[in-house]
Design a protein around this motif. Sequence first.
Motif, short mmCIF file in Angstrom:
data_model
loop_
_atom_site.label_atom_id
_atom_site.label_comp_id
_atom_site.label_asym_id
_atom_site.label_seq_id
_atom_site.Cartn_x
_atom_site.Cartn_y
_atom_site.Cartn_z
N UNK A 98 0.80 -1.24 0.00
CA UNK A 98 0.00 0.00 0.00
C UNK A 98 0.82 1.28 0.00
N UNK A 99 2.12 1.20 0.31
CA UNK A 99 2.97 2.39 0.32
C UNK A 99 3.83 2.50 -0.93
N UNK A 100 3.63 1.62 -1.88
CA UNK A 100 4.44 1.62 -3.10
C UNK A 100 3.83 2.59 -4.10
N UNK A 101 4.43 3.75 -4.23
CA UNK A 101 3.87 4.79 -5.09
C UNK A 101 3.93 4.46 -6.58
N UNK A 102 5.01 3.88 -7.11
CA UNK A 102 4.99 3.52 -8.54
C UNK A 102 3.87 2.55 -8.89
N UNK A 103 3.61 1.58 -7.99
CA UNK A 103 2.51 0.64 -8.24
C UNK A 103 1.18 1.37 -8.23
N UNK A 104 0.99 2.26 -7.26
CA UNK A 104 -0.26 3.03 -7.18
C UNK A 104 -0.45 3.88 -8.44
N UNK A 145 -9.64 7.36 -6.22
CA UNK A 145 -9.72 6.70 -4.92
C UNK A 145 -8.40 6.04 -4.55
N UNK A 146 -7.71 5.50 -5.55
CA UNK A 146 -6.38 4.91 -5.31
C UNK A 146 -5.43 6.00 -4.80
N UNK A 147 -5.46 7.17 -5.41
CA UNK A 147 -4.60 8.27 -4.96
C UNK A 147 -4.93 8.66 -3.52
N UNK A 148 -6.21 8.83 -3.22
CA UNK A 148 -6.60 9.24 -1.86
C UNK A 148 -6.17 8.20 -0.82
N UNK A 149 -6.37 6.95 -1.16
CA UNK A 149 -6.00 5.88 -0.23
C UNK A 149 -4.50 5.85 0.00
N UNK A 203 4.02 6.98 7.36
CA UNK A 203 5.36 7.52 7.18
C UNK A 203 5.46 9.01 7.46
N UNK A 204 4.32 9.69 7.56
CA UNK A 204 4.35 11.13 7.80
C UNK A 204 4.88 11.92 6.63
N UNK A 205 4.64 11.44 5.39
CA UNK A 205 5.14 12.14 4.21
C UNK A 205 3.99 12.39 3.25
N UNK A 206 4.23 13.34 2.32
CA UNK A 206 3.27 13.63 1.27
C UNK A 206 3.57 12.76 0.05
N UNK A 207 2.60 12.60 -0.85
CA UNK A 207 2.87 11.85 -2.08
C UNK A 207 4.00 12.48 -2.88
N UNK A 208 4.72 11.65 -3.61
CA UNK A 208 5.82 12.14 -4.44
C UNK A 208 5.28 12.92 -5.63
#
Length: 351
Positions: free
Chosen positions: A292-298, A316-320, A329-334
């Motif tokens: 769920x934390x893998x941004x390239x997959x999302x 919805x995938x982006x929001x999740x 992780x306390x970070x924003x999306x890349x």
Amino acid sequence: MPTTATAAPPTTALTGPERDVLYAIGCGLTDAEIATALAVPEHAVAGHLGRILATLGLRDRAAAIVHAFDCGLVTPGHGPRGQVAGPVPRTTVRRPTAPVPEPWLRICVLGPLRAWRAGQPVDLGPVRQQAVLAALALCPDRAVSRHELLDGVWGMEPPLGNVVPVYIYRLRKILHTGDRPDWVIRRDQCGYRLVGGAVEVDVARMEELVTAAGAAERACDLAEAVRACSRALDLFRGEPLAGLPGPLAELERLRLTERRITLVQRKAGWQLRLGRNADAIAELSALAAAQPLNEPVAALLMRALHRSGRQAEALAVFDRTRRRLGDDLGVLPSEMLRQTHRTVLRGDRGA
């Protein structure tokens, strides 16, 4: 941390009777059986064994057995047990008379460690012993030293005794068959290695298929690239090396898990180029749930959903993913994920 033992002197340092005793010990004979075979008192056999250990720098009888195999005095299934009425023959180095025509042993590491000998499952023994075999299977092109095995399997908690040769000896007994005297595991001056051609390891097969997929892509045959990649992914049977201890197994678990994620992404990319959006969405959805934390997959899943006209699901995938990144992780999306989000909002399906 214990260091790798220095190589023992060759058996040419032994006398003829001592070589005969070492040969018989390697074949698994007891002192009484050796005494009968050589027509000497049993206490003389014990004396020979003591001198053998001292001359070769070996710790105990188990180490002598291992040395008899390592130096070629004994080959499995060809010892004199059951034929001890006559003298033990003078020892000669036995070599395979012909190369192994095809792999007869399969080892699988892309999941819990498993092995099959002639199609039958093999009990590989305790987990540390399994981890030793896994280390050899993961290094098919080179020998692995005792020191590497100690570091990789035991890490900062080395064993009390010199167990690596004992584990190797046990694995050899487990993995050989009576009609195939050649070793599955051989030793050279650099350490231990699996015999090339005798063993098939799933991770090596996986990499062959990945290479074939890349060649198909370069030839503009994306359908064949997808097929080869699918066959590579089918070799995974769960978490690689599940349950095995040691730093090497932990590092390889991470590496092979990342390898699988990369393959799913490559396959999905080819599927999208072929217009197989539904197939890509199915595999990417499963991977995104597991990662769920893998941004390239999302991002790739968002693209696949968007191309299928499922904009709301893509958002919805982006929001999740954004929430999980913030909460865990306390970070924003890349920037990459935010750019994909903007593309979906614009409704640009060609991006």
